[in-house]
Structures are given as C-alpha cells and as structure tokens.
Design an enzyme around this catalytic site. Structure first.
Site, PDB file in Angstrom:
ATOM      1  N   CYS A  10       0.897  -1.201   0.001  1.00 54.63           N
ATOM      2  CA  CYS A  10      -0.027   0.180   0.016  1.00 54.63           C
ATOM      3  C   CYS A  10       0.653   1.441   0.132  1.00 54.63           C
ATOM      4  CB  CYS A  10      -0.961   0.055   1.125  1.00 54.63           C
ATOM      5  SG  CYS A  10      -0.156  -0.231   2.695  1.00 54.63           S
ATOM      6  N   ASN A  11       2.207   1.088   0.466  1.00 56.30           N
ATOM      7  CA  ASN A  11       3.135   2.264   0.597  1.00 56.30           C
ATOM      8  C   ASN A  11       4.173   2.356  -0.259  1.00 56.30           C
ATOM      9  OD1 ASN A  11       1.885   3.702   2.808  1.00 56.30           O
ATOM     10  ND2 ASN A  11       2.768   2.258   3.966  1.00 56.30           N
TER      11      ASN A  11
ATOM     12  N   GLN B 259       6.339  -5.972   8.940  1.00 59.22           N
ATOM     13  CA  GLN B 259       5.535  -6.668   7.794  1.00 59.22           C
ATOM     14  C   GLN B 259       6.215  -6.727   6.547  1.00 59.22           C
ATOM     15  OE1 GLN B 259       4.252  -4.436  10.153  1.00 59.22           O
ATOM     16  NE2 GLN B 259       2.877  -5.832  11.249  1.00 59.22           N
TER      17      GLN B 259
ATOM     18  N   GLN C 167       6.505  -9.070   2.943  1.00 56.83           N
ATOM     19  CA  GLN C 167       6.283  -8.622   1.748  1.00 56.83           C
ATOM     20  C   GLN C 167       7.411  -8.838   0.875  1.00 56.83           C
ATOM     21  OE1 GLN C 167       4.898  -5.072   3.398  1.00 56.83           O
ATOM     22  NE2 GLN C 167       2.735  -5.552   3.260  1.00 56.83           N
TER      23      GLN C 167
ATOM     24  N   GLY D   4     -13.568   3.360  15.848  1.00 59.24           N
ATOM     25  CA  GLY D   4     -12.595   3.924  14.842  1.00 59.24           C
ATOM     26  C   GLY D   4     -11.309   3.082  14.695  1.00 59.24           C
TER      27      GLY D   4
ATOM     28  N   THR E 141      -8.370   3.567  15.523  1.00 54.93           N
ATOM     29  CA  THR E 141      -7.516   3.264  16.565  1.00 54.93           C
ATOM     30  C   THR E 141      -7.865   2.147  17.323  1.00 54.93           C
ATOM     31  OG1 THR E 141      -6.800   5.653  17.013  1.00 54.93           O
ATOM     32  CG2 THR E 141      -6.421   4.153  18.868  1.00 54.93           C
ATOM     33  N   ILE E 142      -9.360   1.913  17.579  1.00 56.22           N
ATOM     34  CA  ILE E 142      -9.677   0.809  18.516  1.00 56.22           C
ATOM     35  C   ILE E 142      -9.556  -0.433  17.482  1.00 56.22           C
ATOM     36  CG2 ILE E 142     -11.996  -0.327  19.211  1.00 56.22           C
ATOM     37  CD1 ILE E 142     -10.767   1.706  21.335  1.00 56.22           C
TER      38      ILE E 142
END
Length: 423
Positions: free
Chosen positions: A50-51, A114, A118, A189, A191-192
C-alpha cells in the site's frame, strides 16, 4: 550488468498514484514476464504494497526511462507523472536500498516488520515466474540475512511507535500476561480497530467492543471472535473489565468517576487499567484519583511513543552499518563472479581452439600425412593461436607506454619484467 532499484513510495507519490500502479498478487507473474520481455531484464523482483511499488531489475543497459515506460503502459498510467514521482538507484546504492526496505528502514513506520514478509513473498513470486538467477538469489538471501540480524541484534522493532500499540504494550507491562484479562474497548474507529487486533494477537481471555452504533462494533468484533455492547450497556459490564481502552468522538465523557468507582467496588477493588485515547477525553480525569484505577491519557502514551521513536532511530543507525557491511560483501562476491565468468570464457575459447586444431590434425593423419610433420604443425598452430591475443595486448601496451598494463600482462603470463634482476 546494470542493477537498478526503481519505484515510488509514500514519500514521493500521492496515494492516488500509488493505487494506480499497484500490482495484485494475481497479476504478478504476468507482470514479471512482461517486464523481462519488454525491457530485457535478465532478473527482476517487483515489491508492491500500500505504501510502495518498486522494481528491482538487472540487465545490460537498463534505464529508468525504460522502466517508467513499462510501468506506465502496464497500468495505463501517465509516464510523465510517474517520472516526476519516482526514484532510481544503481548498483551498490540499489543493493543498499533493497536491504533498507527489507529491514523496515524505509517504511512509513520505522522498523515495521511486515515489509520483510512482503519482500520475501515478492521474491518467491519472481522465482515461481522463472526470472531469478544466481545474482538475485544471492542478493536476496543476503538481504533476508541482514534483515534477520537487524531484528535480533538491534531494538528496531521492540518499542511501540503508535498509541494503539503502545496502549497494548503498557497493559502487557502492567499485567505481565494478558491471557487472563478481560478487555473492554469503547469506540469503533481506526485506533480501536488496531487495538482490538493487537489484543487478539495477545490472546486475551475476553474481548468486548462497545459503540454507539452496534453495526460498526460488530464489524470490528466479528472477525476476532469478540462480543459487542452498546454504550448504554457499559455500566452493567464495566465491573468485568480488567482493561478499558476508549477512543470515541464524543464531546462528553463516557466513563465518569462515580461509574468507575461502583465498578471497582463490585470487583472488590481488583485493579482496573484504563487508557483514554480520545480528545476530548472519554474518561473523567478524576478517575485517576481512585486507588485501584490506573488511568493513562493519550498524552502519556504520546510521550512513550516519542521516546520509542528516538530509540528506533538509534537502532536504525546500527542497522544501516550492518547493511553497509552486507552490501559490501555482496559487491565483492559479484566482482568475484565477474572474474569467474571471464576465466570460464577464456578456458572455453582455448579449448575450442585446441579442439579445432586437433580435428584438423586427425584428418591429416587419416589422409596419410606423416605423423611427425602433423605433430609439429599442430604444436606451432596451437602456440600461435594461444599467444595471438596476449601478443597484441603486449604490443599495444608497449606502443602506448602503458607501464601499468604491461606489468599486469607480464605478471599474468609469468614473464620476468625488464628491470627485474636475473635469477
């Protein structure tokens, strides 16, 4: 051979462009074969997350323009936009970049683990596609080796650098093990959601997610086997919670001092660990005054995170030194391989010349030519054939007064130098 690392990442390109040129796992084999066919890449690996989307390739005369054009055409993107947002590294710089990526030094979150998995998966896909040879096999095995060493010998991944993970690590520090803990999360949200995943990974005894909208709470809870509550159900269940972490957008506190005090009384004053990640606060500050309540705010955790980031930055310097050493080792191996290739070619050329002359000699003998004459002729031709190239090189060095090359040739051919004393 030119080794190139080319791509875009979160530092150079907006998310819209990163999305456009990302590769799905299903498209990877096709992409690697297309890359080899259209750019002439001899070996290649594509890392797509994704980055970042990065191409590691090796070929004769490979250029950034060729890779930009290929990537743009494959994804129907604009080549000029890619060119403006991309970066490229060559040779040893490319090697160091690949190793930095695998070690997490180039990640959005410094040291995140991670990315190593990958990169490993990207390498496996490339092997399955048949585009890995000896150079990249060696390069990536050394890359994985240095990444493992960085993980085991530095503190690059041992400290939390997000408030979500820091809250879990702090709870683990207080309770030693979370396997016997009941956890109540308030909010639904991002964070949770991260906290819930981290808690699930820790194997907590029971995980509950409370939210104003039950559907959103269920979206987080269901994949993790957690239970759900509405906010109005919290008072009845608070006494069961050993750990409470809250992060909502509420403008008023969710947990007041009186509510927590009653819950502690029902728990017979068994300690309760509370973390308030919300701004404005979800938990009244006065809760921290209660003897058996241990309340931490987002500011407390931010201080921990900032300290941990400093620790990771120090570890990153150690990791970079390890990468420098490993990259140098690979370059030395690569240079050694080049000399092996030259020696192999020289031997094959010499053997070919020998075989050609022997075949001619055997034909002459079969035609009845005198053996002694054939052997002398063979010896002369073989000698002339083998000394032809060295003779040309010696003459050229002498004519150009190239003393350095002359000395190298003399050493290689086992000849005494003109100024050497006779023995």
């Amino acid at each position: 051979m030119t080794l190139i690392a080319f791509g875009i990442n979160h530092k150079t390109a907006p998310v819209e462009l990163r999305e456009k040129v990302a590769f799905s796992p299903d498209a990877m084999v096709e992409a690697l074969k297309s890359l080899a066919h259209l750019t002439g890449a001899d070996e290649s690996v594509i890392v797509s997350t994704c980055n970042r989307t990065e191409i590691y390739a090796q070929a004769e005369n490979l250029t950034a323009d060729a890779l930009t054009t290929w990537l743009a055409e494959f994804h129907q993107a604009k080549a000029d936009e890619l060119g403006l947002n991309s970066y490229i590294y060559h040779q040893e710089d490319a090697i160091k970049h690949i190793m930095r990526v695998a070690c997490g030094l180039d990640s959005l979150i410094l040291g995140e683990p991670q990315i190593l998995g990958q990169v490993k998966q990207a390498f496996v896909s490339a092997k399955d596609s048949g585009v890995i040879k000896s150079d990249f096999e060696r390069l990536f095995q050394q890359t994985f080796s240095v990444a493992k060493r960085v993980r085991s010998e530095t503190e690059i991944g041992s400290n939390a650098v997000s408030v979500a993970y820091a809250s879990v690590q702090l709870a683990k520090h207080i309770f030693s093990s979370l396997k016997k803990s009941n956890v109540l999360l308030i909010g639904a949200g991002e964070t949770i959601e991260l906290v819930a995943k981290h808690m699930h990974e820790q194997g907590v005894k029971k995980l509950s997610v409370a939210n104003r909208t039950l559907a959103r709470a269920e979206a987080i809870a269901q994949p993790l086997g957690a239970t759900t509550l509405t906010l109005t159900q919290i008072p009845a269940h608070l006494k069961d919670a050993d750990i409470v972490i809250s992060s909502t957008a509420s403008q008023l506190p969710i947990l007041g001092k009186g509510l927590v005090e009653r819950a502690l009384k029902d728990r017979r004053h068994k300690p309760m660990f509370l973390v308030d990640l919300a701004v404005p606060r979800d938990i009244e500050a006065e809760v921290g005054e209660l003897d058996d309540a241990y309340l931490y705010t987002v500011d407390d955790l931010q201080q921990i995170v900032e300290k941990n980031i400093e620790s990771r930055q120090h570890a990153a310097l150690q990791a970079q030194q390890m990468i420098e050493e490993q990259a140098q080792q690979y370059m030395l191996w690569r240079q050694g391989q080049s000399s092996i290739d030259v020696l192999r070619d020289f031997r094959q050329q010499s053997e070919s010349q020998r075989d050609t002359l022997i075949a001619k000699a055997l034909n002459q003998l079969a035609d009845g030519k005198e053996a002694e004459q054939v052997i002398k002729e063979l010896a002369n031709k073989l000698t002339n054939s083998l000394i032809h190239a060295p003779t040309k090189a010696l003459k050229k060095a002498a004519m150009q007064q190239d003393n350095k090359n002359m000395s190298l040739l003399q050493d290689a051919l086992g000849l005494a130098r003109a100024n050497d004393s006779s023995k």
